[in-house]
Scaffold this motif. Structure first.
Motif, PDB file in Angstrom:
ATOM      1  N   PRO A 153      -1.855 -10.756  -4.297  1.00  0.00           N
ATOM      2  CA  PRO A 153      -0.643 -10.263  -3.625  1.00  0.00           C
ATOM      3  C   PRO A 153      -0.481  -8.767  -3.889  1.00  0.00           C
ATOM      4  O   PRO A 153      -0.943  -8.253  -4.917  1.00  0.00           O
ATOM      5  CB  PRO A 153       0.483 -11.068  -4.273  1.00  0.00           C
ATOM      6  N   PRO A 154       0.167  -8.048  -2.991  1.00  0.00           N
ATOM      7  CA  PRO A 154       0.336  -6.603  -3.207  1.00  0.00           C
ATOM      8  C   PRO A 154       1.238  -6.346  -4.420  1.00  0.00           C
ATOM      9  O   PRO A 154       2.163  -7.104  -4.701  1.00  0.00           O
ATOM     10  CB  PRO A 154       0.986  -6.111  -1.916  1.00  0.00           C
ATOM     11  N   LYS A 155       0.929  -5.290  -5.136  1.00  0.00           N
ATOM     12  CA  LYS A 155       1.723  -4.933  -6.312  1.00  0.00           C
ATOM     13  C   LYS A 155       3.068  -4.381  -5.851  1.00  0.00           C
ATOM     14  O   LYS A 155       3.129  -3.613  -4.885  1.00  0.00           O
ATOM     15  CB  LYS A 155       0.997  -3.876  -7.140  1.00  0.00           C
ATOM     16  N   PRO A 156       4.141  -4.757  -6.540  1.00  0.00           N
ATOM     17  CA  PRO A 156       5.441  -4.201  -6.151  1.00  0.00           C
ATOM     18  C   PRO A 156       5.472  -2.708  -6.453  1.00  0.00           C
ATOM     19  O   PRO A 156       5.016  -2.257  -7.505  1.00  0.00           O
ATOM     20  CB  PRO A 156       6.442  -4.975  -7.012  1.00  0.00           C
ATOM     21  N   GLN A 157       5.995  -1.960  -5.512  1.00  0.00           N
ATOM     22  CA  GLN A 157       6.066  -0.515  -5.692  1.00  0.00           C
ATOM     23  C   GLN A 157       7.365  -0.160  -6.405  1.00  0.00           C
ATOM     24  O   GLN A 157       8.410  -0.772  -6.170  1.00  0.00           O
ATOM     25  CB  GLN A 157       5.994   0.192  -4.354  1.00  0.00           C
ATOM     26  N   ALA A 158       7.274   0.835  -7.266  1.00  0.00           N
ATOM     27  CA  ALA A 158       8.454   1.301  -7.984  1.00  0.00           C
ATOM     28  C   ALA A 158       9.389   1.990  -6.993  1.00  0.00           C
ATOM     29  O   ALA A 158       8.941   2.627  -6.037  1.00  0.00           O
ATOM     30  CB  ALA A 158       8.046   2.274  -9.084  1.00  0.00           C
ATOM     31  N   PRO A 159      10.688   1.862  -7.188  1.00  0.00           N
ATOM     32  CA  PRO A 159      11.606   2.549  -6.277  1.00  0.00           C
ATOM     33  C   PRO A 159      11.430   4.062  -6.413  1.00  0.00           C
ATOM     34  O   PRO A 159      11.061   4.558  -7.481  1.00  0.00           O
ATOM     35  CB  PRO A 159      12.994   2.099  -6.747  1.00  0.00           C
TER      36      PRO A 159
END
Length: 134
Positions: free
Chosen positions: A63-69
């Motif tokens: 799954p794609p890595k969550p991006q930091a805000p």
């Protein structure tokens, strides 16, 4: 005058096919072929991923890595202009020289580049953005 020789009709297609198989000895290969085809169909991969390397296929499965805000822009505390030289901005309480083309004195705004590389148009005295609310 009628011809006394009579032509016989060729056998129907399935019979001819069976005769050809028997003639070339392929009849013994038929059970082997029947056993091989279902095995290969069960192990075939989808064609969409066929041209990727195993490492690329693994990366596609993850799954794609969550991006930091994104980082909030700095707070613009003030602008000092001089008759000669570059203006000075006070960002988060610290003085920084800036290109005169990035400052608009008439509406007290400045265009700056944030720590994450995004560009912002900030106004003197505006409160910082609330990053906790959407």
């Amino acid at each position: 005058m009628q011809s006394s020789s009579t032509r016989t009709a060729p056998p129907p297609f399935p019979a001819r096919f069976a005769n050809n198989l028997a003639a070339c000895g392929a009849r013994s290969l038929l059970p082997l072929l029947v056993l091989i085809f279902p095995w290969q169909a069960g192990h075939a991969e989808a064609l969409g991923r066929l041209f990727f390397t195993p490492a690329e296929r693994t990366r596609l499965d993850l799954p794609p890595k969550p991006q930091a805000p994104p980082a909030p822009p700095p707070r613009l505390d003030g602008i000092i202009t001089r008759s000669a030289g570059a203006p000075t901005l006070f960002l988060d309480g610290e003085a920084q020289p800036v290109d005169p083309r990035e400052v608009r004195i008439d509406d007290a705004t400045a265009r700056i580049t944030g720590p994450d590389g995004r560009r912002h148009r900030l106004r003197v005295g505006d409160p910082p953005l609330d990053t906790a609310s959407p």
